[in-house]
Write a protein that holds these residues in place. Sequence first.
Motif, mmCIF file in Angstrom:
data_model
loop_
_atom_site.group_PDB
_atom_site.id
_atom_site.type_symbol
_atom_site.label_atom_id
_atom_site.label_comp_id
_atom_site.label_asym_id
_atom_site.label_seq_id
_atom_site.Cartn_x
_atom_site.Cartn_y
_atom_site.Cartn_z
ATOM 1 N N GLU A 91 0.903 -1.234 0.115
ATOM 2 C CA GLU A 91 0.003 0.059 -0.061
ATOM 3 C C GLU A 91 0.891 1.212 0.024
ATOM 4 N N ALA A 92 2.006 1.131 0.742
ATOM 5 C CA ALA A 92 2.879 2.295 0.838
ATOM 6 C C ALA A 92 3.497 2.731 -0.644
ATOM 7 N N ALA A 93 3.892 1.529 -1.203
ATOM 8 C CA ALA A 93 4.458 1.602 -2.705
ATOM 9 C C ALA A 93 3.337 2.118 -3.557
ATOM 10 N N GLU A 94 2.138 1.647 -3.488
ATOM 11 C CA GLU A 94 1.001 2.046 -4.235
ATOM 12 C C GLU A 94 1.059 3.707 -4.012
ATOM 13 N N ARG A 95 0.835 4.059 -2.922
ATOM 14 C CA ARG A 95 0.698 5.524 -2.682
ATOM 15 C C ARG A 95 1.838 6.392 -2.989
ATOM 16 N N GLU A 96 3.246 5.777 -3.090
ATOM 17 C CA GLU A 96 4.109 6.548 -3.543
ATOM 18 C C GLU A 96 3.954 6.381 -5.248
ATOM 19 N N ARG A 97 3.606 5.382 -5.767
ATOM 20 C CA ARG A 97 3.386 5.473 -7.261
ATOM 21 C C ARG A 97 2.423 6.457 -7.784
ATOM 22 N N ALA A 130 1.582 8.947 -6.048
ATOM 23 C CA ALA A 130 1.865 10.295 -6.035
ATOM 24 C C ALA A 130 2.827 10.850 -7.072
ATOM 25 N N ALA A 131 3.781 9.829 -7.422
ATOM 26 C CA ALA A 131 4.664 10.348 -8.471
ATOM 27 C C ALA A 131 3.732 10.559 -9.910
#
Length: 369
Positions: free
Chosen positions: A58-64, A66-67
């Motif tokens: 989920e953190a990686a998805e949020r970062e993606r 956001a990018a």
Amino acid sequence: MIPFDPRNRVGRAVSLAALSLLLLSAGMCRQATNSEQAEAEETAAAEEALAAEQAAAEAAERERLAAIAAAEQELAEREARLAEEEERQRQQALEAERQRLAATKAAAEARQRELAARERELAEREAELAQRAQELAEAEEALAAEELAAEPSGSGYRGGYDEPWRSGGGERVADGGTTAQPAPAPAPKPKASLPPGEILEVQMQRTLSSGTSRVGEVFNARLTHDVFDSKGTLVIPAGSTVRGKVIEARPYRRGEGPATIGVQFTHVVVPPDQTVGIKADFVELGTDRKKNRKKVIGGAVAGAILGHILGGDGSKNVLIGAAVGAAAGGAAVASARDRDAEIPAGQVLSLELREVVTVEVAYGQPVGR
């Protein structure tokens, strides 16, 4: 000493067996409990690992996401900057084009004013020359009349016009004496006349425009053919100058009706230097003089369209007659709805004489056709 009792031995064996069974059951219970606890701990550890993996995903998805949002925002900002730059360049190009068109229009207007000024100056010069020629002709006629009135009529002399004493004022000897003899009256020059209805075809020598010409402006046309009287005498040779003047000039202005330029022909200059006044009506555009020579509509009928279109287009000039009232006769008037009206250089017009025109014939001899 305790007495031996077989029943006691059997009871003890039973007790020992029961105790063993009890201990065995207790061990098995403890083993089962330990297995369940280990399995529960393993399950809890797996669940914790799965939860950690889900949190990391989920953190990686949020970062993606956001990018992606940052990239989209940057792209939108770039597009906005490009649009602003394109709009600025377009406005600059439009302003430059407006300035160029304004400069071109100003130069064209200045050129048109210069041409109009030159045409007015030329017209004034032509009018001045025509006036001088008219004054000279009138002065010559008056001088000839005075000389004719001053000469005696009873001398009976019939000598040639080229004798020296005629021009030098000498004396003539007769009967042994010296007697001053006045010059005899010159023989009258033969004259020829053209009747009303005679057709003159004239060709315009320069373009007249409602935007540049002025009322009273004088112009010249050229006679396109020899004109003979009924006896075959050449009265006016081809190429003679026919003078006219502008009697109406209304430039084109949007919403103010058609533009018009009207002309009237007033004099013909017969070579070498005889200027004769004429009164003539516009008949039609120049055609074969042997074809129908139709009359113009009466001078009092304003705006009588004769149906000759210059250029064959409704937006072009229409030549009409009698547009300025009876006093001016059947004038030639060009009218245009969407631009300045013109009578172009080279245009041939047919005129019909309204009154007799009398001309002193050159050399006093008829000229055969």
